[in-house]
Design a protein around this motif. Sequence first.
Motif, PDB file in Angstrom:
ATOM      1  N   MET A 268       0.813  -1.189   0.000  1.00 30.51           N
ATOM      2  CA  MET A 268       0.000   0.000   0.000  1.00 30.51           C
ATOM      3  C   MET A 268       0.864   1.262   0.000  1.00 30.51           C
ATOM      4  O   MET A 268       0.453   2.289  -0.498  1.00 30.51           O
ATOM      5  N   ALA A 269       2.075   1.169   0.558  1.00 29.09           N
ATOM      6  CA  ALA A 269       2.976   2.325   0.579  1.00 29.09           C
ATOM      7  C   ALA A 269       3.336   2.755  -0.837  1.00 29.09           C
ATOM      8  O   ALA A 269       3.488   3.938  -1.109  1.00 29.09           O
ATOM      9  N   SER A 270       3.462   1.783  -1.754  1.00 33.41           N
ATOM     10  CA  SER A 270       3.818   2.136  -3.125  1.00 33.41           C
ATOM     11  C   SER A 270       2.727   2.954  -3.802  1.00 33.41           C
ATOM     12  O   SER A 270       3.008   3.796  -4.641  1.00 33.41           O
ATOM     13  N   VAL A 271       1.469   2.734  -3.427  1.00 33.61           N
ATOM     14  CA  VAL A 271       0.374   3.542  -3.974  1.00 33.61           C
ATOM     15  C   VAL A 271       0.532   4.987  -3.513  1.00 33.61           C
ATOM     16  O   VAL A 271       0.375   5.923  -4.284  1.00 33.61           O
ATOM     17  N   GLY A 272       0.901   5.175  -2.241  1.00 36.37           N
ATOM     18  CA  GLY A 272       1.121   6.524  -1.722  1.00 36.37           C
ATOM     19  C   GLY A 272       2.267   7.220  -2.425  1.00 36.37           C
ATOM     20  O   GLY A 272       2.194   8.400  -2.744  1.00 36.37           O
ATOM     21  N   VAL A 273       3.347   6.476  -2.686  1.00 37.93           N
ATOM     22  CA  VAL A 273       4.480   7.041  -3.407  1.00 37.93           C
ATOM     23  C   VAL A 273       4.061   7.432  -4.811  1.00 37.93           C
ATOM     24  O   VAL A 273       4.398   8.516  -5.296  1.00 37.93           O
ATOM     25  N   LEU A 274       3.311   6.558  -5.479  1.00 38.48           N
ATOM     26  CA  LEU A 274       2.865   6.845  -6.833  1.00 38.48           C
ATOM     27  C   LEU A 274       1.977   8.084  -6.862  1.00 38.48           C
ATOM     28  O   LEU A 274       2.140   8.953  -7.717  1.00 38.48           O
ATOM     29  N   LEU A 275       1.060   8.192  -5.911  1.00 31.53           N
ATOM     30  CA  LEU A 275       0.199   9.370  -5.866  1.00 31.53           C
ATOM     31  C   LEU A 275       1.006  10.628  -5.598  1.00 31.53           C
ATOM     32  O   LEU A 275       0.732  11.689  -6.164  1.00 31.53           O
ATOM     33  N   SER A 276       2.022  10.539  -4.751  1.00 36.81           N
ATOM     34  CA  SER A 276       2.888  11.684  -4.492  1.00 36.81           C
ATOM     35  C   SER A 276       3.617  12.100  -5.759  1.00 36.81           C
ATOM     36  O   SER A 276       3.735  13.281  -6.070  1.00 36.81           O
ATOM     37  N   LEU A 277       4.124  11.104  -6.510  1.00 36.12           N
ATOM     38  CA  LEU A 277       4.809  11.419  -7.761  1.00 36.12           C
ATOM     39  C   LEU A 277       3.869  12.084  -8.757  1.00 36.12           C
ATOM     40  O   LEU A 277       4.245  13.019  -9.453  1.00 36.12           O
ATOM     41  N   LEU A 278       2.630  11.604  -8.825  1.00 36.91           N
ATOM     42  CA  LEU A 278       1.664  12.217  -9.735  1.00 36.91           C
ATOM     43  C   LEU A 278       1.403  13.669  -9.336  1.00 36.91           C
ATOM     44  O   LEU A 278       1.266  14.535 -10.188  1.00 36.91           O
ATOM     45  N   GLY A 279       1.352  13.943  -8.043  1.00 36.31           N
ATOM     46  CA  GLY A 279       1.175  15.310  -7.579  1.00 36.31           C
ATOM     47  C   GLY A 279       2.339  16.183  -7.978  1.00 36.31           C
ATOM     48  O   GLY A 279       2.166  17.340  -8.375  1.00 36.31           O
ATOM     49  N   LEU A 280       3.557  15.659  -7.924  1.00 30.84           N
ATOM     50  CA  LEU A 280       4.724  16.417  -8.327  1.00 30.84           C
ATOM     51  C   LEU A 280       4.678  16.746  -9.813  1.00 30.84           C
ATOM     52  O   LEU A 280       5.124  17.804 -10.228  1.00 30.84           O
ATOM     53  N   VAL A 281       4.144  15.824 -10.606  1.00 28.88           N
ATOM     54  CA  VAL A 281       4.044  16.073 -12.048  1.00 28.88           C
ATOM     55  C   VAL A 281       3.172  17.294 -12.301  1.00 28.88           C
ATOM     56  O   VAL A 281       3.522  18.166 -13.088  1.00 28.88           O
ATOM     57  N   VAL A 282       2.051  17.385 -11.615  1.00 27.65           N
ATOM     58  CA  VAL A 282       1.148  18.508 -11.818  1.00 27.65           C
ATOM     59  C   VAL A 282       1.802  19.805 -11.361  1.00 27.65           C
ATOM     60  O   VAL A 282       1.742  20.826 -12.037  1.00 27.65           O
ATOM     61  N   LEU A 283       2.473  19.774 -10.202  1.00 25.52           N
ATOM     62  CA  LEU A 283       3.075  20.981  -9.661  1.00 25.52           C
ATOM     63  C   LEU A 283       4.248  21.469 -10.492  1.00 25.52           C
ATOM     64  O   LEU A 283       4.429  22.662 -10.680  1.00 25.52           O
ATOM     65  N   SER A 284       5.068  20.550 -10.994  1.00 26.58           N
ATOM     66  CA  SER A 284       6.270  20.973 -11.698  1.00 26.58           C
ATOM     67  C   SER A 284       6.076  21.047 -13.202  1.00 26.58           C
ATOM     68  O   SER A 284       6.933  21.540 -13.909  1.00 26.58           O
ATOM     69  N   ASN A 285       4.963  20.562 -13.684  1.00 25.87           N
ATOM     70  CA  ASN A 285       4.665  20.583 -15.109  1.00 25.87           C
ATOM     71  C   ASN A 285       5.776  19.879 -15.900  1.00 25.87           C
ATOM     72  O   ASN A 285       6.189  20.342 -16.940  1.00 25.87           O
ATOM     73  N   SER A 286       6.289  18.788 -15.355  1.00 26.09           N
ATOM     74  CA  SER A 286       7.327  18.035 -16.030  1.00 26.09           C
ATOM     75  C   SER A 286       6.846  16.606 -16.273  1.00 26.09           C
ATOM     76  O   SER A 286       5.840  16.178 -15.733  1.00 26.09           O
ATOM     77  N   LYS A 287       7.613  15.898 -17.042  1.00 27.06           N
ATOM     78  CA  LYS A 287       7.222  14.550 -17.445  1.00 27.06           C
ATOM     79  C   LYS A 287       7.844  13.507 -16.527  1.00 27.06           C
ATOM     80  O   LYS A 287       9.014  13.584 -16.186  1.00 27.06           O
ATOM     81  N   CYS A 288       7.045  12.524 -16.128  1.00 25.60           N
ATOM     82  CA  CYS A 288       7.530  11.393 -15.328  1.00 25.60           C
ATOM     83  C   CYS A 288       7.146  10.092 -16.019  1.00 25.60           C
ATOM     84  O   CYS A 288       6.121  10.020 -16.696  1.00 25.60           O
ATOM     85  N   ILE A 289       7.986   9.109 -15.821  1.00 23.52           N
ATOM     86  CA  ILE A 289       7.685   7.771 -16.334  1.00 23.52           C
ATOM     87  C   ILE A 289       7.867   6.770 -15.193  1.00 23.52           C
ATOM     88  O   ILE A 289       8.622   7.015 -14.259  1.00 23.52           O
ATOM     89  N   PHE A 290       7.164   5.662 -15.270  1.00 23.14           N
ATOM     90  CA  PHE A 290       7.328   4.577 -14.302  1.00 23.14           C
ATOM     91  C   PHE A 290       7.277   3.273 -15.064  1.00 23.14           C
ATOM     92  O   PHE A 290       6.377   3.061 -15.878  1.00 23.14           O
ATOM     93  N   GLU A 291       8.263   2.416 -14.820  1.00 25.05           N
ATOM     94  CA  GLU A 291       8.285   1.101 -15.433  1.00 25.05           C
ATOM     95  C   GLU A 291       8.280   0.055 -14.322  1.00 25.05           C
ATOM     96  O   GLU A 291       9.213  -0.011 -13.523  1.00 25.05           O
ATOM     97  N   LYS A 292       7.236  -0.734 -14.280  1.00 26.04           N
ATOM     98  CA  LYS A 292       7.087  -1.780 -13.268  1.00 26.04           C
ATOM     99  C   LYS A 292       8.092  -2.896 -13.543  1.00 26.04           C
ATOM    100  O   LYS A 292       8.346  -3.252 -14.693  1.00 26.04           O
ATOM    101  N   LEU A 293       8.670  -3.433 -12.460  1.00 26.73           N
ATOM    102  CA  LEU A 293       9.597  -4.551 -12.604  1.00 26.73           C
ATOM    103  C   LEU A 293       8.845  -5.818 -12.974  1.00 26.73           C
ATOM    104  O   LEU A 293       7.745  -6.054 -12.487  1.00 26.73           O
TER     105      LEU A 293
END
Length: 108
Positions: A1-26
Amino acid sequence: MASVGVLLSLLGLVVLSNSKCIFEKLEVQDDNPPTGCVDKNGEEHKFDSEWVEDCMDCSCTSDGLSCCSKLPDENAEVPEDCELVLDKEDCSAKAVFKWDKTKECSPI
């Protein structure tokens, strides 16, 4: 469940910084658990490591590889009398006046 929180935090950073993020699942292949993340150049990075590659802040966790651009999107909003100048060698950006590119203007 912690990974969901991290992912949501990263998505929030994308909106705030207006930059591109990628995630590749192992992915597990041949019942062999991965020992790290493999970047686009084929280099393996250990879990819990961080690095900068092509103006991207990257990190490897047991969930996967995450990279976010250090530069704003080229279409980021700036005041009408300004334009965004990206320096991909220094991984920096600034807004300058259209009529005098030596003077920086403040974002809204």
